[in-house]
Design an enzyme around this catalytic site. Sequence first.
Site, PDB file in Angstrom:
ATOM      1  N   VAL A  97       0.810  -1.225   0.000  1.00 46.70           N
ATOM      2  CA  VAL A  97       0.000   0.000   0.000  1.00 46.70           C
ATOM      3  C   VAL A  97       0.838   1.267   0.000  1.00 46.70           C
ATOM      4  O   VAL A  97       0.343   2.345  -0.338  1.00 46.70           O
ATOM      5  CB  VAL A  97      -0.977   0.015   1.198  1.00 46.70           C
ATOM      6  CG1 VAL A  97      -1.987  -1.112   1.093  1.00 46.70           C
ATOM      7  CG2 VAL A  97      -0.229  -0.031   2.530  1.00 46.70           C
ATOM      8  N   ASN A 152      -6.677  -1.303   6.582  1.00 54.60           N
ATOM      9  CA  ASN A 152      -6.254  -2.034   7.767  1.00 54.60           C
ATOM     10  C   ASN A 152      -4.751  -2.261   7.835  1.00 54.60           C
ATOM     11  O   ASN A 152      -4.204  -2.447   8.924  1.00 54.60           O
ATOM     12  CB  ASN A 152      -6.967  -3.385   7.818  1.00 54.60           C
ATOM     13  CG  ASN A 152      -6.370  -4.316   8.847  1.00 54.60           C
ATOM     14  OD1 ASN A 152      -6.582  -4.166  10.052  1.00 54.60           O
ATOM     15  ND2 ASN A 152      -5.588  -5.297   8.381  1.00 54.60           N
ATOM     16  N   SER A 207      -5.991   3.176  16.259  1.00 52.27           N
ATOM     17  CA  SER A 207      -5.575   2.458  17.471  1.00 52.27           C
ATOM     18  C   SER A 207      -5.774   3.366  18.674  1.00 52.27           C
ATOM     19  O   SER A 207      -5.730   4.598  18.555  1.00 52.27           O
ATOM     20  CB  SER A 207      -4.092   2.068  17.370  1.00 52.27           C
ATOM     21  OG  SER A 207      -3.626   1.530  18.593  1.00 52.27           O
ATOM     22  N   TYR A 229       4.739   4.394  15.765  1.00 52.90           N
ATOM     23  CA  TYR A 229       3.429   3.758  15.666  1.00 52.90           C
ATOM     24  C   TYR A 229       2.356   4.669  16.265  1.00 52.90           C
ATOM     25  O   TYR A 229       1.302   4.893  15.659  1.00 52.90           O
ATOM     26  CB  TYR A 229       3.441   2.409  16.374  1.00 52.90           C
ATOM     27  CG  TYR A 229       2.132   1.659  16.272  1.00 52.90           C
ATOM     28  CD1 TYR A 229       1.790   0.975  15.113  1.00 52.90           C
ATOM     29  CD2 TYR A 229       1.232   1.637  17.342  1.00 52.90           C
ATOM     30  CE1 TYR A 229       0.596   0.287  15.013  1.00 52.90           C
ATOM     31  CE2 TYR A 229       0.033   0.951  17.251  1.00 52.90           C
ATOM     32  CZ  TYR A 229      -0.274   0.272  16.088  1.00 52.90           C
ATOM     33  OH  TYR A 229      -1.469  -0.394  15.991  1.00 52.90           O
ATOM     34  N   ALA A 245       2.430   7.906  16.603  1.00 51.13           N
ATOM     35  CA  ALA A 245       2.255   9.082  15.744  1.00 51.13           C
ATOM     36  C   ALA A 245       1.489   8.728  14.474  1.00 51.13           C
ATOM     37  O   ALA A 245       0.641   9.504  14.010  1.00 51.13           O
ATOM     38  CB  ALA A 245       3.621   9.672  15.393  1.00 51.13           C
ATOM     39  N   ILE A 298      -5.965  -6.497  21.040  1.00 54.98           N
ATOM     40  CA  ILE A 298      -6.608  -7.544  20.251  1.00 54.98           C
ATOM     41  C   ILE A 298      -5.593  -8.665  20.057  1.00 54.98           C
ATOM     42  O   ILE A 298      -4.449  -8.412  19.669  1.00 54.98           O
ATOM     43  CB  ILE A 298      -7.071  -7.007  18.880  1.00 54.98           C
ATOM     44  CG1 ILE A 298      -7.938  -5.754  19.059  1.00 54.98           C
ATOM     45  CG2 ILE A 298      -7.828  -8.095  18.121  1.00 54.98           C
ATOM     46  CD1 ILE A 298      -9.201  -5.954  19.847  1.00 54.98           C
TER      47      ILE A 298
END
Length: 263
Positions: free
Chosen positions: A66, A92, A144, A157, A159, A189
């Site tokens: 992506v 995702n 998140s 992560y 940021a 999760i």
Amino acid sequence: MSRSRTVGTKSRIAEGQIAVVTGAGSGIGRAIASCLNDSGVRVLGCGRGEPRENLETEIHWRCADVSRPDDIRSLGRTVAQMPGRLGILVNNAGIQLEKNIVATTDDDWSMVMGTNCRGVFNACREFIPIMESLGGGVIVNIGSISGNFADPGLALYNASKGFVHALTRSIAVDHGPLIRCNAVSPGWIMTEMAQAAFQESSDVAQVKADALARHPVGRLGLPADIANMVRWLVSDDASFVTGQCMTVDGGLTAASPIRTDLY
């Protein structure tokens, strides 16, 4: 005064839709792809390699990074050849890096921000015009709780997920009413990513017990918990919901961090 509506047992998703789900090869992404497939949506999943978990035979798969605009454009050409109407995009795909900012390298920046930020940007830039030309659609970005509360040692992560939340609001404002855009902010999760984080501890059992005790629902989350929220957000039942970041964390962030009852 608004009239009441009959609520069915399942959220209603318009027929004949195509959903693109990035990072669909395992964990939360795989659960989302399966959930939408079970709801009658034609799903195109993608990931940088082949799926690490078995997908239903009805789910279409393409290898795509992506962070690369050419790969996203290729996904767009694939969608154009599929029967149905592109109406759902679920961003995702994500990478977690356990480093503070001083230890983070330029390559780390490119890797995490390339996937977590540019990946969402690339997909939205490619698919929003397509969905608008077809009458509209729904985007769900996976953020998140780390985008709202800083987890130690996860600087980039944290940021990157803050970026996802902010971009979600901008898309909702700039592209409504044709596009609804929301984010889902998972808590703990039980995926490979979460398991790896637990393994970093010197006492894995104790850390897991402490994490469990901090969840009012009495358990840790499952990928299906996030998939069910995504299914609702893309359904007609959520037609008045846009620009929101929906926290799904079993009550973890509802409680004070000072918990004398745990000791």
